[in-house]
Design a protein around this motif. Sequence first.
Motif, mmCIF file in Angstrom:
data_model
loop_
_atom_site.group_PDB
_atom_site.id
_atom_site.type_symbol
_atom_site.label_atom_id
_atom_site.label_comp_id
_atom_site.label_asym_id
_atom_site.label_seq_id
_atom_site.Cartn_x
_atom_site.Cartn_y
_atom_site.Cartn_z
ATOM 1 N N GLU A 3 0.373 6.748 -6.902
ATOM 2 C CA GLU A 3 -0.812 7.321 -6.790
ATOM 3 C C GLU A 3 -0.266 8.987 -6.241
ATOM 4 N N ASP A 4 0.651 8.979 -6.361
ATOM 5 C CA ASP A 4 1.212 10.702 -5.452
ATOM 6 C C ASP A 4 1.508 11.326 -7.255
ATOM 7 N N ALA A 5 1.995 10.416 -7.622
ATOM 8 C CA ALA A 5 2.836 10.759 -8.698
ATOM 9 C C ALA A 5 1.745 11.007 -10.095
ATOM 10 N N ASN A 6 1.008 9.864 -10.120
ATOM 11 C CA ASN A 6 0.343 9.498 -11.226
ATOM 12 C C ASN A 6 -1.055 9.540 -10.718
ATOM 13 N N PRO A 7 -2.242 10.537 -10.404
ATOM 14 C CA PRO A 7 -2.979 10.346 -10.095
ATOM 15 C C PRO A 7 -4.335 9.609 -10.413
ATOM 16 N N ARG A 8 -5.111 8.880 -9.591
ATOM 17 C CA ARG A 8 -5.386 7.217 -9.508
ATOM 18 C C ARG A 8 -7.669 8.014 -10.733
ATOM 19 N N PRO A 9 -7.307 7.802 -11.366
ATOM 20 C CA PRO A 9 -9.520 7.632 -11.951
ATOM 21 C C PRO A 9 -9.898 6.998 -10.905
ATOM 22 N N VAL A 10 -10.980 7.596 -9.830
ATOM 23 C CA VAL A 10 -11.705 7.475 -9.316
ATOM 24 C C VAL A 10 -12.864 7.035 -9.831
ATOM 25 N N ALA A 11 -12.957 5.358 -9.296
ATOM 26 C CA ALA A 11 -14.426 4.654 -9.471
ATOM 27 C C ALA A 11 -15.628 5.657 -8.416
ATOM 28 N N THR A 12 -16.585 5.459 -8.855
ATOM 29 C CA THR A 12 -17.610 5.890 -7.179
ATOM 30 C C THR A 12 -18.882 4.523 -7.052
ATOM 31 N N MET A 61 0.985 -1.101 0.101
ATOM 32 C CA MET A 61 -0.192 -0.175 0.261
ATOM 33 C C MET A 61 1.125 1.207 0.225
ATOM 34 N N GLU A 62 1.661 1.266 0.567
ATOM 35 C CA GLU A 62 2.708 2.380 0.854
ATOM 36 C C GLU A 62 3.852 3.156 -0.456
ATOM 37 N N ALA A 63 3.672 1.647 -1.178
ATOM 38 C CA ALA A 63 4.462 1.725 -3.298
ATOM 39 C C ALA A 63 3.233 2.433 -3.832
ATOM 40 N N LEU A 64 2.148 2.108 -3.526
ATOM 41 C CA LEU A 64 0.812 2.323 -4.939
ATOM 42 C C LEU A 64 0.455 3.482 -3.995
ATOM 43 N N ARG A 65 0.338 3.666 -2.974
ATOM 44 C CA ARG A 65 0.410 5.073 -2.772
ATOM 45 C C ARG A 65 1.562 6.354 -3.403
ATOM 46 N N ALA A 66 3.030 5.906 -3.294
ATOM 47 C CA ALA A 66 3.549 6.768 -3.785
ATOM 48 C C ALA A 66 3.613 6.895 -5.166
#
Length: 402
Positions: free
Chosen positions: A291-300, A284-289
């Motif tokens: 995501e910080d550099a590459n904004p994640r498309p967000v489902a709702t 999760m730490e790797a994924l969040r890093a």
Amino acid sequence: MTDTAALERARALLAEHPVIDGHNDLPWALRENVGYDLDRCDISQDQSALLHTDLARLRAGGVGGQFWSVYVKAEFQGDKAVSATIEQIDCVRALAARYPEHLQLANTADELVAARAAGRIASLMGAEGGHSIACSLATLRALYELGVRYLTLTHNDNVPWADSATDEPAANGLTRFGVEVVREMNRLGMLVDLSHVAPDTMRDALRATRAPVIFSHSSSRAVCDHPRNIPDDVLAALPANGGVAMATFVPKFVLPAAIEWSKQAESVLAERGLHALDTTPEAMEALRAYEDANPRPVATVATVADHLDHMREVAGIDHIGIGGDYDGVAFTPQGLDDVASYPNLIAELLTRGWSEADLAKLTWHNAVRVLRDAEAVARDLQRTERPSIATIEQLDGTDGLR
């Protein structure tokens, strides 16, 4: 209808017709994070820092029945896969024993209903991937005796007798032994789960089965063109079969824009020697890093509701359900953050004009019916059929292909 009014109606509806969710990976998350040490991860306490699931949030979400996944990695093969699956089953049984005021094991539709009547969350089990039976019908029967009530025919990789949706075709559906697996599951009363399998495997299984099938956690391929989703022709075949497709919440399966982002994020995990499905703190730490550099498309919530609208249109209201895949994914849609979030989805569907009778089928009645129907088929078959002693070598030869 205001959002507040819809949410109040949703909670009232779930109090009467709670969610039976088709797939939750809590047992694997407990294995990966605490080695099944339930003292280190007490789900009677708030576990939101680590998990999508704990008892208070299950209650808040209106969950009345849960198919706990007893998944093991597809890399596990043979005896290792079987023993790891039994360890997963042991975890579910340990949870039910530790929290008897909240969780009650259920092996039948009647036991599911009885657990609900007693104010407990009915706890059923599903094995995720045919590798868990190691090409052995005797092992399949043993898992059934231990309480497994569905088998997902494949996970992300092919098995020798069935093609996965996310692997290269080898059998072009089911082999002869694969058909025998389906038919033995029918005889036992174990639900055939077609999530994760290739479309040709879905179609072969629908031809082979004598009982209703399920998709424990799959959404609509017409809405989001991901191979893990269900094509419209297969959805359209469910009424004749009597089965149920349980829409999932996994962002890359419901939001087209999330597919490529997820591929890149998984490659970041691979570079660090981590599994694509890993949700440990390190992953999760790797994924969040990333995501910080590459904004994640967000489902709702609305993204998931779009799938359910389409699935209802194609398959009909009697053939859809919900399978969130909580604790099996790193990210969830906005508004569907954890197992407390089901009221948000029901509220969204209410604002779209879904009737309370239709929503009661979605959350509760369809899942109960499909389990009960599979049991009825099994009772009939057991009057005339003996347990199959067929082997993959007898039916498919040594190459595993028909």
